[in-house]
Design a protein around this motif. Structure first.
Motif, short mmCIF file in Angstrom:
data_model
loop_
_atom_site.label_atom_id
_atom_site.label_comp_id
_atom_site.label_asym_id
_atom_site.label_seq_id
_atom_site.Cartn_x
_atom_site.Cartn_y
_atom_site.Cartn_z
N TYR A 82 0.53 -1.14 0.02
CA TYR A 82 -0.20 0.07 -0.07
C TYR A 82 0.92 1.23 -0.11
O TYR A 82 0.40 2.50 0.53
CB TYR A 82 -0.87 0.07 1.04
N GLY A 84 1.98 2.77 -2.51
CA GLY A 84 1.48 3.75 -3.58
C GLY A 84 0.01 4.46 -3.12
O GLY A 84 -0.09 5.71 -3.28
N LEU A 85 -0.73 3.58 -2.49
CA LEU A 85 -2.06 4.20 -1.97
C LEU A 85 -1.79 5.22 -1.01
O LEU A 85 -2.60 6.15 -0.84
CB LEU A 85 -3.07 3.05 -1.58
N GLN A 86 -0.99 5.16 -0.19
CA GLN A 86 -0.89 6.06 0.95
C GLN A 86 -0.34 7.24 0.53
O GLN A 86 -0.96 8.23 0.93
CB GLN A 86 0.38 5.49 1.84
N VAL A 110 -4.15 2.03 5.70
CA VAL A 110 -3.30 2.14 4.80
C VAL A 110 -2.59 3.57 4.73
O VAL A 110 -1.54 3.71 4.38
CB VAL A 110 -4.11 2.09 3.30
N THR A 128 -11.57 2.28 -1.11
CA THR A 128 -11.03 3.16 -2.14
C THR A 128 -12.08 3.69 -3.10
O THR A 128 -12.15 4.76 -3.31
CB THR A 128 -9.83 2.45 -2.84
N LEU A 151 4.33 -0.07 -9.01
CA LEU A 151 3.38 0.03 -7.89
C LEU A 151 3.42 -1.13 -7.11
O LEU A 151 3.70 -2.25 -7.57
CB LEU A 151 1.99 0.16 -8.13
N THR A 155 -1.58 -1.76 -3.85
CA THR A 155 -2.05 -0.68 -4.33
C THR A 155 -2.76 -0.94 -5.85
O THR A 155 -3.84 -0.52 -5.96
CB THR A 155 -0.95 0.43 -4.61
#
Length: 344
Positions: A82, A84-86, A110, A128, A151, A155
């Motif tokens: 995660y 990238g998502l962070q 996340v 998300t 990534l 993510t």
């Protein structure tokens, strides 16, 4: 969206584009659809330097009043769940919403560093999607993801879960990845748009826009070397002396035709980085391994290897990075790759 992400988006200006008319038309339609309640996603695939980042920059500039969320995959963090998502979603959970408590807890796990670990991937993906739909109730949302091939898997799963289900929402998602990446193979709802080489006419137009008086023979040599790669065209042109551009000096020293176009550009970037002072090279290596673009964090880490904030100067002068306030951006992903992979 955090102020840092907004500032970064504002500082990035779209690069000059020559050709890519079909791609621009498709992306314009995607953004228009999001504004009209017809969400969608697309993946741009191409070799390094083919114009993917420039097209993302153009989307950012064309987003208008939409909420812009942007991140890029980082090689050094590809194995961090995660990561990238962070970066993409930080600053988006600052107000009450309609997410369930389980979804909210999963996303906080996340995005924030002090929350419990995130739940299962399905829950994070659903959260998300729910968050993007919620943000889009206020204004359209444009999600731009560069270097998606770097990534982390978690993510990718969350973003593709959302991308396949945008439906009638006001969310547009544009991914960019290397042409050899299999991340988007067979993903329903996320068509692949492959960026081929520019035609000679398109390449000549790009060169003419930057060097109107370029000698015809030199132009043809550059076109042959670049093989339709836009960044290669720009960087090979920029590497020439005035005498070489005028055709009065041989180009043999720059002729590395046995290498793919993107590696020709990497070689030029490698040369620029090697020419920098040692502390500047060290600082670039630290910055290449970082995903935040936070100057203070990079400098703090750089001080451990003998670098200081002032050592960014030579890299800026060489047009490798841009520093604006507390934000640092690499001129192109190939610069980051050259700085990171040349660390040894």
């Amino acid at each position: 969206m955090t102020d840092a992400v907004l500032a970064d988006a504002a500082e990035r200006r779209p690069a000059d584009l020559s050709g890519r008319n079909d791609e621009r038309e498709l992306l314009d339609g995607l953004l228009r659809g999001a504004r009209e309640g017809r969400g969608g996603a697309v993946a741009l695939l191409g070799e390094a330097g083919s114009g993917k980042t420039a097209l993302l920059d153009r989307c950012a500039a064309a987003a208008g009043g939409a909420r812009l969320l942007r991140c890029a995959g980082v090689q050094s963090e590809a194995a961090l769940p995660y990561a990238g998502l962070q970066v993409l979603l930080r600053g988006t959970l600052d107000r009450p919403g309609r997410l369930t408590e389980r979804q909210l807890t999963a996303l906080r796990g996340v995005i924030t560093l002090d929350a419990p670990p995130a739940g299962d991937r399905f829950l994070v993906g659903a959260a998300t999607l729910g968050l993007l739909d919620e943000l889009a109730e206020e204004r359209p949302v444009v999600v731009l993801v560069d270097d998606a091939h770097w990534l982390d898997l978690e993510t990718v799963d969350a973003l593709l879960f959302a991308a396949r289900r945008l439906g009638m929402g006001r969310v547009a998602m544009v991914f960019a990845a290397h042409e050899e990446s299999a991340v988007f193979d067979g993903v329903p709802g996320v068509p692949n748009l492959r960026l081929g080489p520019l035609s000679d006419a398109e390449g000549a137009a790009l060169l003419a826009g930057r060097a109107p008086h370029l000698h015809a023979a030199v132009r043809d040599r550059i076109l042959g070397l670049a093989q339709g790669n836009p960044l290669a065209l720009v960087e090979l042109l920029g590497a020439l002396t005035t005498a070489q551009r005028e055709g009065s000096e041989p180009l043999d020293a720059r002729e590395i035709a046995v290498l793919p176009a993107s590696w020709r550009v990497r070689r030029i970037f490698d040369e620029r980085i090697r020419a920098l002072p040692g502390p500047t090279r060290s600082l670039l290596t630290v910055a290449a391994a970082d995903d935040t673009g936070d100057v203070a964090l990079v400098v703090a880490a750089g001080e451990r290897v003998g670098a200081a904030a002032g050592d960014f100067g030579p890299a800026e002068a060489a047009d490798l990075v841009r520093v604006s306030g507390q934000r640092l951006t690499f001129r192109h992903p190939l610069v980051r790759a050259a700085a990171y992979q040349g660390r040894c």
